[in-house]
Design a protein around this motif. Structure first.
Motif, mmCIF file in Angstrom:
data_model
loop_
_atom_site.group_PDB
_atom_site.id
_atom_site.type_symbol
_atom_site.label_atom_id
_atom_site.label_comp_id
_atom_site.label_asym_id
_atom_site.label_seq_id
_atom_site.Cartn_x
_atom_site.Cartn_y
_atom_site.Cartn_z
ATOM 1 N N VAL A 90 9.804 12.003 5.409
ATOM 2 C CA VAL A 90 8.711 11.559 4.573
ATOM 3 C C VAL A 90 8.429 10.306 4.504
ATOM 4 O O VAL A 90 9.221 9.287 3.918
ATOM 5 N N LEU A 91 7.268 9.558 4.593
ATOM 6 C CA LEU A 91 6.944 8.143 4.238
ATOM 7 C C LEU A 91 5.911 8.396 3.336
ATOM 8 O O LEU A 91 4.860 8.706 3.269
ATOM 9 N N VAL A 92 6.244 7.627 2.189
ATOM 10 C CA VAL A 92 5.259 7.654 0.875
ATOM 11 C C VAL A 92 4.605 6.082 0.611
ATOM 12 O O VAL A 92 5.377 5.444 0.768
ATOM 13 N N VAL A 93 3.341 6.301 0.730
ATOM 14 C CA VAL A 93 2.554 5.050 0.545
ATOM 15 C C VAL A 93 1.921 4.882 -0.767
ATOM 16 O O VAL A 93 1.314 5.788 -1.216
ATOM 17 N N LEU A 94 2.376 3.744 -1.359
ATOM 18 C CA LEU A 94 2.230 3.564 -2.694
ATOM 19 C C LEU A 94 1.446 2.344 -2.774
ATOM 20 O O LEU A 94 1.763 1.157 -1.924
ATOM 21 N N PRO A 95 0.648 1.947 -3.923
ATOM 22 C CA PRO A 95 0.316 0.648 -3.964
ATOM 23 C C PRO A 95 1.365 -0.269 -4.605
ATOM 24 O O PRO A 95 2.341 0.189 -5.110
ATOM 25 N N THR A 96 1.144 -1.409 -4.213
ATOM 26 C CA THR A 96 2.225 -2.247 -4.766
ATOM 27 C C THR A 96 2.842 -2.115 -6.275
ATOM 28 O O THR A 96 1.761 -2.197 -7.168
ATOM 29 N N ARG A 97 3.883 -2.370 -6.793
ATOM 30 C CA ARG A 97 4.179 -2.085 -8.326
ATOM 31 C C ARG A 97 4.083 -1.153 -8.760
ATOM 32 O O ARG A 97 3.593 -0.774 -10.022
ATOM 33 N N ASP A 98 4.091 0.099 -8.053
ATOM 34 C CA ASP A 98 3.599 1.632 -8.503
ATOM 35 C C ASP A 98 5.182 2.075 -9.177
ATOM 36 O O ASP A 98 6.183 2.080 -8.647
ATOM 37 N N PRO A 99 5.256 2.607 -10.338
ATOM 38 C CA PRO A 99 6.498 3.161 -11.029
ATOM 39 C C PRO A 99 7.011 4.179 -10.056
ATOM 40 O O PRO A 99 8.138 4.502 -10.220
ATOM 41 N N ALA A 100 5.943 4.704 -9.393
ATOM 42 C CA ALA A 100 6.497 5.825 -8.689
ATOM 43 C C ALA A 100 7.649 5.670 -7.471
ATOM 44 O O ALA A 100 8.315 6.417 -6.985
ATOM 45 N N VAL A 101 7.771 4.282 -6.918
ATOM 46 C CA VAL A 101 8.717 3.817 -6.332
ATOM 47 C C VAL A 101 9.978 4.254 -6.548
ATOM 48 O O VAL A 101 10.835 4.612 -5.587
ATOM 49 N N ARG A 102 10.472 3.984 -7.843
ATOM 50 C CA ARG A 102 11.840 4.276 -8.167
ATOM 51 C C ARG A 102 12.089 5.812 -8.024
ATOM 52 O O ARG A 102 13.255 6.197 -7.957
ATOM 53 N N ALA A 103 11.123 6.462 -8.259
ATOM 54 C CA ALA A 103 11.480 8.005 -8.280
ATOM 55 C C ALA A 103 11.754 8.549 -6.817
ATOM 56 O O ALA A 103 12.317 9.344 -6.662
ATOM 57 N N PHE A 104 10.978 7.851 -5.725
ATOM 58 C CA PHE A 104 11.239 8.391 -4.366
ATOM 59 C C PHE A 104 12.365 7.522 -3.607
ATOM 60 O O PHE A 104 12.988 8.176 -2.765
ATOM 61 N N ARG A 105 12.611 6.447 -3.944
ATOM 62 C CA ARG A 105 13.601 5.608 -3.264
ATOM 63 C C ARG A 105 14.778 5.932 -3.019
ATOM 64 O O ARG A 105 15.746 5.709 -2.296
ATOM 65 N N ASN A 106 15.561 6.784 -3.913
ATOM 66 C CA ASN A 106 16.851 7.569 -4.016
ATOM 67 C C ASN A 106 16.849 8.761 -3.344
ATOM 68 O O ASN A 106 17.833 9.462 -3.089
ATOM 69 N N LEU A 107 15.829 9.437 -2.790
ATOM 70 C CA LEU A 107 16.033 10.396 -2.097
ATOM 71 C C LEU A 107 16.016 10.206 -0.664
ATOM 72 O O LEU A 107 15.553 9.539 0.067
ATOM 73 N N PRO A 108 16.870 11.319 0.009
ATOM 74 C CA PRO A 108 17.347 10.997 1.446
ATOM 75 C C PRO A 108 16.029 11.701 2.065
ATOM 76 O O PRO A 108 15.417 12.358 1.795
#
Length: 124
Positions: A61-79
């Motif tokens: 899965v590729l997650v596309v978010l705006p820059t500085r979105d707090p959801a980045v932390r939520a997804f970056r640890n998932l394999p």
């Protein structure tokens, strides 16, 4: 197959990986524990110098978010999940993943950076 999924907002995740995993499961982008994948056919012998295709056990899965979105932390640890800023999105990243998940604010930023989509014109 629905390879592109758009969601209203991912900021309510508040950087929680468990909440991000639940979102992926609800969107059917990640299998739940205990669910077995369909059995793959027997691998075919590869021709000399040709690498056999990689078997994907989990969708990528590729997650596309705006820059500085707090959801980045939520997804970056998932394999098998990669996160990219909307203004950095490129063709190689899109083609290298099975699914694309984008927030509406991420799509809005894509339009700001790359411009609106162009309607095809009829050939004369």
């Amino acid at each position: 197959d629905q390879a592109i999924r758009l969601v209203d907002d991912l900021t309510p995740l508040q950087g929680k990986t468990k909440a991000a995993l639940q979102v992926l499961q609800q969107l059917q982008l990640r299998r739940r524990r205990g669910v077995k994948l369909a059995a793959a056919s027997a691998p075919q012998p590869a021709a000399a110098g040709v690498r056999p295709p990689r078997r994907i056990s989990q969708p990528s899965v590729l997650v596309v978010l705006p820059t500085r979105d707090p959801a980045v932390r939520a997804f970056r640890n998932l394999p098998r999940v990669d996160v990219i800023a909307a203004d950095s999105l490129n063709v190689v990243d899109v083609l290298g993943h099975q699914y694309l998940l984008a927030s509406l604010s991420g799509v809005e930023q894509l339009v700001k950076v790359y411009g609106p989509p162009v309607a095809p014109t009829a050939a004369q």
